[in-house]
Design a protein around this motif. Structure first.
Motif, PDB file in Angstrom:
ATOM      1  N   ALA A   1      -0.904  55.987  66.490  1.00 22.02           N
ATOM      2  CA  ALA A   1      -0.687  55.033  65.397  1.00 22.02           C
ATOM      3  C   ALA A   1      -1.212  55.569  64.063  1.00 22.02           C
ATOM      4  O   ALA A   1      -0.603  55.341  63.008  1.00 22.02           O
ATOM      5  CB  ALA A   1      -1.361  53.703  65.725  1.00 22.02           C
TER       6      ALA A   1
ATOM      7  N   ASP B   1       1.110  53.925  61.210  1.00 23.25           N
ATOM      8  CA  ASP B   1       1.250  52.502  61.542  1.00 23.25           C
ATOM      9  C   ASP B   1       0.093  51.677  60.994  1.00 23.25           C
ATOM     10  O   ASP B   1       0.266  50.500  60.636  1.00 23.25           O
ATOM     11  CB  ASP B   1       1.320  52.313  63.059  1.00 23.25           C
ATOM     12  CG  ASP B   1       2.563  52.965  63.653  1.00 23.25           C
ATOM     13  OD1 ASP B   1       3.503  53.244  62.889  1.00 23.25           O
ATOM     14  OD2 ASP B   1       2.584  53.193  64.894  1.00 23.25           O
TER      15      ASP B   1
ATOM     16  N   TRP C   1       8.606  47.913  58.594  1.00 24.63           N
ATOM     17  CA  TRP C   1       8.129  49.108  59.321  1.00 24.63           C
ATOM     18  C   TRP C   1       8.118  48.833  60.824  1.00 24.63           C
ATOM     19  O   TRP C   1       7.663  47.780  61.277  1.00 24.63           O
ATOM     20  CB  TRP C   1       6.721  49.454  58.840  1.00 24.63           C
ATOM     21  CG  TRP C   1       6.140  50.682  59.509  1.00 24.63           C
ATOM     22  CD1 TRP C   1       5.317  50.721  60.571  1.00 24.63           C
ATOM     23  CD2 TRP C   1       6.366  52.012  59.137  1.00 24.63           C
ATOM     24  NE1 TRP C   1       4.995  52.002  60.901  1.00 24.63           N
ATOM     25  CE2 TRP C   1       5.633  52.839  60.026  1.00 24.63           C
ATOM     26  CE3 TRP C   1       7.132  52.628  58.120  1.00 24.63           C
ATOM     27  CZ2 TRP C   1       5.640  54.222  59.933  1.00 24.63           C
ATOM     28  CZ3 TRP C   1       7.128  54.007  58.033  1.00 24.63           C
ATOM     29  CH2 TRP C   1       6.383  54.797  58.940  1.00 24.63           C
TER      30      TRP C   1
ATOM     31  N   PRO D   1       6.470  49.944  64.057  1.00 27.07           N
ATOM     32  CA  PRO D   1       5.347  50.753  64.572  1.00 27.07           C
ATOM     33  C   PRO D   1       5.627  51.243  66.000  1.00 27.07           C
ATOM     34  O   PRO D   1       6.595  50.831  66.632  1.00 27.07           O
ATOM     35  CB  PRO D   1       4.176  49.782  64.534  1.00 27.07           C
ATOM     36  CG  PRO D   1       4.797  48.447  64.737  1.00 27.07           C
ATOM     37  CD  PRO D   1       6.159  48.500  64.092  1.00 27.07           C
ATOM     38  N   CYS D   2       4.734  52.086  66.479  1.00 29.09           N
ATOM     39  CA  CYS D   2       4.848  52.559  67.878  1.00 29.09           C
ATOM     40  C   CYS D   2       4.478  51.445  68.835  1.00 29.09           C
ATOM     41  O   CYS D   2       5.131  51.251  69.859  1.00 29.09           O
ATOM     42  CB  CYS D   2       3.945  53.780  68.086  1.00 29.09           C
ATOM     43  SG  CYS D   2       4.072  54.491  69.760  1.00 29.09           S
TER      44      CYS D   2
ATOM     45  N   CYS E   1       9.446  55.190  69.406  1.00 29.05           N
ATOM     46  CA  CYS E   1       8.249  56.049  69.510  1.00 29.05           C
ATOM     47  C   CYS E   1       8.345  56.881  70.785  1.00 29.05           C
ATOM     48  O   CYS E   1       7.835  56.468  71.854  1.00 29.05           O
ATOM     49  CB  CYS E   1       6.994  55.176  69.489  1.00 29.05           C
ATOM     50  SG  CYS E   1       5.450  56.122  69.554  1.00 29.05           S
TER      51      CYS E   1
END
Length: 413
Positions: free
Chosen positions: A104, A109, A118, A120-121, A153
């Motif tokens: 992250a 992130d 956005w 994120p993972c 991801c």
């Protein structure tokens, strides 16, 4: 020669070690104090609770313990085993929590927390604490649903696969180790009891060494067997000294008596014959012997099917010469009752104090016919001088008579 055997009335006596208060110990004579100290200094090979009194020192090849790490963990004490159990899970959770936080951080992130544009993972991962919680949820397959990995991801997907596989291996190893340690039948041996003392007395006209075993549980030991070993240092004919030499003692191997049906307490008997290590030991010699008898009871636990082994030992001071065990089995209304209060009790009986070899020789001499014993004694001791002279003169007279008869026959011819 007649040998007095067990025909008199036997009196019941319970042998117990005297317990003197501390203030009265000074009043005991010094020889008795020294004798008690010598008894206390006896070094056991196997303790009464069955634990072997042997410590391994200067082991250089310690890597061998790591090659069999599973058995090493099982053999550890409970406090170390629990510590390693908690430590392994905590380390794996922290390690993978750090890896999720690192992914992250590298992806950025943590800089776009709260940004709906956005992806994120891992959703809702905003720091190391949340990464640590996500690691626990992943490895334990809890899955609360608040933090979840996304499909954008690839490195996170790879880490998820690695943690899932590694977590399954850790679970199988640690849970299996704990299960084996919990199910070990060592505690089952706590309810297998041995008599405090072993005794030597006559049984069926033969000198025997005996001890008693019993099982306190109602669940039986299946395929139970008993063995006995004599632990005593010896020196060979070549001068080699063998410390703690082990000699097997026959407790019914040839007759099958070593296979036990251990429903009620049993008295295990070792016949002292010419093959026994006690063949030439008398009552007087036994008090000065430095020996130890190790008894081993093995069998399968009926409830679990696992093999169980119970051990105990008897030193020379715990072998009572001229005693028997008090009966513990009585017939009640429709069943047999075992009184374990008398399990260790013994009573005195008439027993020859000589060794089994001397007893056998005396018995054999008493059964020999009179003619054989007289002739053998004359042959061993020899004839008197007068009898020897008369016998030699008789032989010379016979020879002279034979010579005269031969001369008369030749003259007639």
């Amino acid at each position: 020669m007649e040998i007095q055997m067990e025909q008199d009335v036997e009196s019941t006596v319970t042998v117990r070690q005297p317990k003197l208060p501390k203030q009265s110990w000074d009043d005991v004579p010094k020889p008795l104090q020294d004798k008690e100290r010598v008894k206390q200094k006896i070094q056991r090979y196997v303790r009464k609770d069955g634990k072997c009194n042997v410590h391994h020192g200067n082991v250089r090849e310690t890597y061998r313990y790591l090659t069999d790490i599973f058995t090493t963990l099982v053999d550890l004490k409970w406090r170390f085993n629990l510590f390693i159990f908690v430590l392994v899970y905590t380390v794996t959770w922290l390690f993978f929590g750090f890896m999720w936080w690192l992914i992250a951080y590298i992806r950025g992130d943590l800089e776009h927390i709260g940004d709906n544009q956005w992806t994120p993972c891992v959703n809702n991962l905003n720091g190391f604490v949340s990464a640590f919680l996500f690691s626990i949820e992943t490895e334990t397959t809890i899955g609360y649903g608040h933090r979840v990995i996304t499909d954008k991801c690839p490195e996170g997907i790879l880490l998820l696969l690695v943690q899932s596989v590694l977590g399954s291996i850790v679970n199988a190893f640690m849970v299996g180790c704990m299960f084996v340690k919990i199910s070990q039948p060592k505690k089952r041996a706590e309810t297998l009891v041995f008599s405090t003392n072993a005794v030597i007395s006559m049984r069926d006209g033969r000198l025997c060494l005996m001890f008693r075993v019993g099982d306190l549980r109602n669940s039986h030991i299946v395929e139970a067997s008993i063995r006995a070993k004599l632990i005593k240092s010896k020196q060979t004919k070549e001068g080699e000294f063998i410390p703690l030499n082990q000699t097997d003692m026959n407790v019914g191997y040839d007759t099958g008596d070593d296979r036990l049906f251990l429903v009620s307490p049993l008295i295990i008997c070792h016949e002292i014959n010419q093959h026994s290590p006690f063949w030439e030991i008398s009552k007087e010699h036994l008090a000065h012997e430095e020996l130890e008898i190790v008894v081993i009871l093995e069998g399968m636990v009926e409830a679990t099917g696992m093999t169980c082994q119970a051990r105990s030992s008897y030193v020379a001071s715990e072998i009572k010469w001229g005693y028997r065990f008090t009966p513990v089995l009585t017939l009640e209304d429709g069943f047999y009752e075992v009184d374990y209060n008398s399990f260790h009790d013994i009573y005195e009986t008439n027993t020859p104090s000589c060794s089994a070899r001397e007893l056998t020789e005396m018995t054999a001499r008493s059964r020999l016919p009179l003619t054989w014993s007289v002739s053998s004694r004359l042959s061993t001791q020899g004839l008197p001088d007068s009898q020897e002279k008369s016998s030699s003169e008789a032989e010379e007279q016979v020879e002279r008579n034979g010579d005269v008869a031969n001369m008369e026959s030749e003259s007639k011819v």
